[in-house]
Design an enzyme around this catalytic site. Structure first.
Site, short mmCIF file in Angstrom:
data_model
loop_
_atom_site.label_atom_id
_atom_site.label_comp_id
_atom_site.label_asym_id
_atom_site.label_seq_id
_atom_site.Cartn_x
_atom_site.Cartn_y
_atom_site.Cartn_z
N LYS A 20 0.84 -1.21 0.00
CA LYS A 20 0.00 0.00 0.00
C LYS A 20 0.87 1.26 0.00
O LYS A 20 0.66 2.21 -0.76
CB LYS A 20 -0.92 -0.02 1.22
CG LYS A 20 -1.53 1.30 1.61
CD LYS A 20 -2.55 1.76 0.59
CE LYS A 20 -2.85 3.23 0.71
NZ LYS A 20 -3.77 3.71 -0.28
N HIS A 78 9.29 5.25 -25.07
CA HIS A 78 10.04 4.03 -24.78
C HIS A 78 9.08 3.07 -24.06
O HIS A 78 8.40 3.48 -23.12
CB HIS A 78 11.23 4.36 -23.87
CG HIS A 78 12.15 3.19 -23.66
ND1 HIS A 78 11.75 2.07 -22.97
CD2 HIS A 78 13.44 2.98 -24.03
CE1 HIS A 78 12.75 1.21 -22.94
NE2 HIS A 78 13.79 1.74 -23.59
N CYS A 85 -2.80 11.65 0.98
CA CYS A 85 -2.17 10.32 0.86
C CYS A 85 -0.69 10.39 0.48
O CYS A 85 0.18 9.98 1.24
CB CYS A 85 -2.92 9.49 -0.17
SG CYS A 85 -4.70 9.53 0.07
N1 SAJ Z 1 0.03 14.66 -9.29
C1 SAJ Z 1 1.04 15.23 -10.06
N2 SAJ Z 1 1.42 14.59 -11.20
C2 SAJ Z 1 0.85 13.43 -11.60
C3 SAJ Z 1 -0.16 12.85 -10.82
C4 SAJ Z 1 -0.56 13.48 -9.66
O1 SAJ Z 1 1.58 16.28 -9.74
O2 SAJ Z 1 1.25 12.92 -12.66
C5 SAJ Z 1 -0.38 15.31 -8.04
C6 SAJ Z 1 -1.85 15.66 -8.00
O3 SAJ Z 1 -2.12 16.88 -8.65
C7 SAJ Z 1 -2.09 15.71 -6.51
C8 SAJ Z 1 -1.18 14.62 -5.96
O4 SAJ Z 1 -0.23 14.38 -6.98
O5 SAJ Z 1 -1.70 16.95 -5.98
C9 SAJ Z 1 -1.87 13.35 -5.55
O6 SAJ Z 1 -2.83 12.98 -6.50
P1 SAJ Z 1 -3.07 11.46 -7.00
O7 SAJ Z 1 -3.94 11.47 -8.18
O8 SAJ Z 1 -1.77 10.76 -7.10
O9 SAJ Z 1 -3.86 10.72 -5.91
P2 SAJ Z 1 -4.59 10.78 -4.52
O10 SAJ Z 1 -3.69 11.26 -3.43
O11 SAJ Z 1 -5.88 11.46 -4.72
O12 SAJ Z 1 -4.87 9.20 -4.36
C10 SAJ Z 1 -3.77 8.30 -4.22
C11 SAJ Z 1 -3.99 7.15 -5.21
N3 SAJ Z 1 -2.80 6.30 -5.28
C12 SAJ Z 1 -2.24 5.96 -6.46
O13 SAJ Z 1 -2.66 6.31 -7.53
C13 SAJ Z 1 -1.05 5.07 -6.38
C14 SAJ Z 1 -5.21 6.32 -4.79
O14 SAJ Z 1 -5.33 5.15 -5.60
C15 SAJ Z 1 -5.07 5.90 -3.32
O15 SAJ Z 1 -6.19 5.14 -2.89
C16 SAJ Z 1 -4.99 7.17 -2.49
O16 SAJ Z 1 -3.79 7.86 -2.88
C17 SAJ Z 1 -4.94 6.81 -1.02
O17 SAJ Z 1 -5.95 7.02 -0.35
O18 SAJ Z 1 -3.93 6.26 -0.56
#
Ligand code: SAJ
Length: 457
Positions: free
Chosen positions: A220, A258, A274
């Site tokens: 996780k 790639h 998270c």
């Molecule tokens: N972000 C970026 N670049 C990206 C993707 C996201 O800068 O390419 C930023 C987003 O804008 C945001 C942050 O990262 O500020 C987090 O966003 P996120 O879409 O990664 O996800 P969360 O925090 O809403 O949810 C994550 C998810 N984990 C993964 O995708 C591995 C979700 O599946 C989990 O259930 C959740 O954390 C959790 O509760 O742990």
């Protein structure tokens, strides 16, 4: 007949009563999914307003399926919401713990909410039943803590009761559909616990992946940390591209062609409850013995990006000859990511605070945010940009992608600036319309002042 066989039979007959502790986006989706599958479910929360709102079908998560399923199951009498003060472990056959597990100011995991639930468990309440931990926890929590709590009740975990970790993997924007669609990890404290709890989740999830407790705990954390590290890497690439006069989105497009590379998107930093926390859970065990750098460095890089974004905005104003304390800036987006109104740990909020400290006049538009942010929030894009010197995109809400820059420009001051931290707009289009354009990772060799960004002047 073995205890586990009895449990599985009860799962199949839907005769188990399930208690879900914590009714945030994880808990409500969990409760809704099991009720929809035919179980009697009671959800508990310490916040009575949350309980009251859910009982009146007022769910703040904008997911139509979730609202519909909650309503249907309340009406059918399979789902109830109650105050946590009413929770008695003895009354349920399965207890699912979905409470928050934050980090404290020193970034140390704070498991107080999980521990408070475990303190309510006793021998009578646990025999032949299942305790399922859903909340994110540091590695070893089940075997080093939860198992011992059960043993103190003189029950044998995995023989007389079941104990398993079932981490959530759902996105806050569409939790219900991700709950049912995404493969679910089930890590029991032993094989009986894994089998029993897996049988339960097989009734609601498309796929269940069985493992042991500690592997599920680390996995996780690894998923979110992988994402944080990947984003930190592209954010560093952005800084490199700005210095080298390249566009990071083009570099990512090329690198991702790639077959074994999958770079994420850069931005003004990483937010939400998270990714900003889970890497610290991985680092919580201080007996690792080897220096662990990558994870902590990624956190620092992502935190730095909001400082960097604020600097780009202030440099852009300066390049246009606009004094900070006489400038007006329009901020589009305060939520931590697209499609949600959640501002927890949002880089946009950090950037807003820096700009306010600098004496810059702000107006903010975010169609998902419910807070009025001390009167800074306005009701439309037009109101937000009217008379502004600079338009800054901080969240990549889909609503912003359709903005017609040709219509926005006349509303703004002369020589308007765009700082797009999320690449919502096409830089070439912004320049063609007549904006000075700046973006994270957007470097152009011939920039007049910054040395990294290009202005149409
Ligand atoms: N972000 C970026 N670049 C990206 C993707 C996201 O800068 O390419 C930023 C987003 O804008 C945001 C942050 O990262 O500020 C987090 O966003 P996120 O879409 O990664 O996800 P969360 O925090 O809403 O949810 C994550 C998810 N984990 C993964 O995708 C591995 C979700 O599946 C989990 O259930 C959740 O954390 C959790 O509760 O742990």
């Amino acid at each position: 007949m073995k205890v586990v066989d009895d449990f599985v039979r009860e799962v199949e007959a839907r005769t188990l009563d399930i208690s879900v502790i914590g009714l945030g986006y994880v808990g409500i989706s969990t409760a809704a999914a099991f009720a929809e599958s035919g179980f009697r479910v009671t959800g508990y929360d310490i916040d009575d307003e949350t309980v009251s709102m859910i009982s009146h079908n007022q769910i703040l998560i904008e997911e139509p399926d979730l609202k519909m399923v909650v309503k249907r199951n309340f009406e059918a009498g399979r789902l109830k919401a109650e105050s946590y003060s009413e929770f008695e472990a003895v009354g349920s056959d399965c207890i699912m713990i979905c409470v928050q597990t934050p980090v404290n100011n020193e970034k140390i995991p704070d498991l107080a909410f999980v521990e408070a639930v475990f303190e309510k468990l006793n021998n009578a309440s646990l025999r032949r039943k299942a305790v399922v931990l859903v909340s994110t926890v540091p590695p070893g929590t089940l075997s080093n803590y939860a198992k011992h709590v059960v043993e103190k009740t003189h029950l044998k975990p995995d023989e007389e009761m079941f104990l398993a970790y079932a981490p959530e993997r759902i996105s806050p924007g569409n939790p219900f559909s991700e709950f049912t669609r995404n493969p679910r990890l089930i890590g029991g404290i032993g094989p009986n616990s894994t089998a029993a709890v897996a049988s339960l989740f097989e009734t609601v999830c498309r796929k269940v992946v069985k493992t042991d407790a500690v592997s599920a705990e680390i996995s996780k954390l690894a998923e979110n940390t992988y994402r944080d590290v990947n984003i930190a890497f592209v954010n560093e690439l952005s800084l490199i591209c700005e210095a080298a006069g390249a566009d990071v989105t083009e570099v990512i497009r090329l690198a991702n062609s790639h077959p074994r590379v999958a770079l994420h998107r850069p931005g003004p930093g990483v937010g939400g409850p998270c990714l900003t926390k889970d890497p610290y859970f991985l680092l919580a065990n201080n007996s690792i013995g080897q220096e662990i750098d990558v994870i902590a460095t990624a956190r620092r890089t992502n935190d730095f990006m909001s400082v960097h974004a604020a600097k780009i905005i202030m440099n852009a104003l300066e390049s246009a000859g606009i004094k900070k304390n006489q400038s007006a800036v329009a901020l589009l987006g305060m939520a931590y990511k697209a499609g949600v109104g959640d501002m927890r740990c949002s880089p946009a909020v950090r950037i807003k605070d820096v700009l306010l400290t600098e004496g810059i006049v702000l107006r903010i538009y975010d169609p998902y945010v419910r807070d009025d942010l001390n009167g800074l929030i306005v009701d439309s894009i037009e109101e937000c940009v009217r008379g502004a010197d600079c338009l800054v995109v901080l969240t990549d809400h889909l609503d912003f992608k359709g903005i017609n820059l040709g219509k926005v420009k006349p509303l703004m001051n002369r020589r308007p600036i765009i700082v797009d931290t999320r690449r919502v707009f096409d830089p070439q289009e912004a320049l063609r319309v007549g904006f000075s354009y700046y973006g994270i990772g957007y470097g152009m060799k011939n920039s007049p002042r910054l040395g990294t960004n290009f202005s149409s002047g």
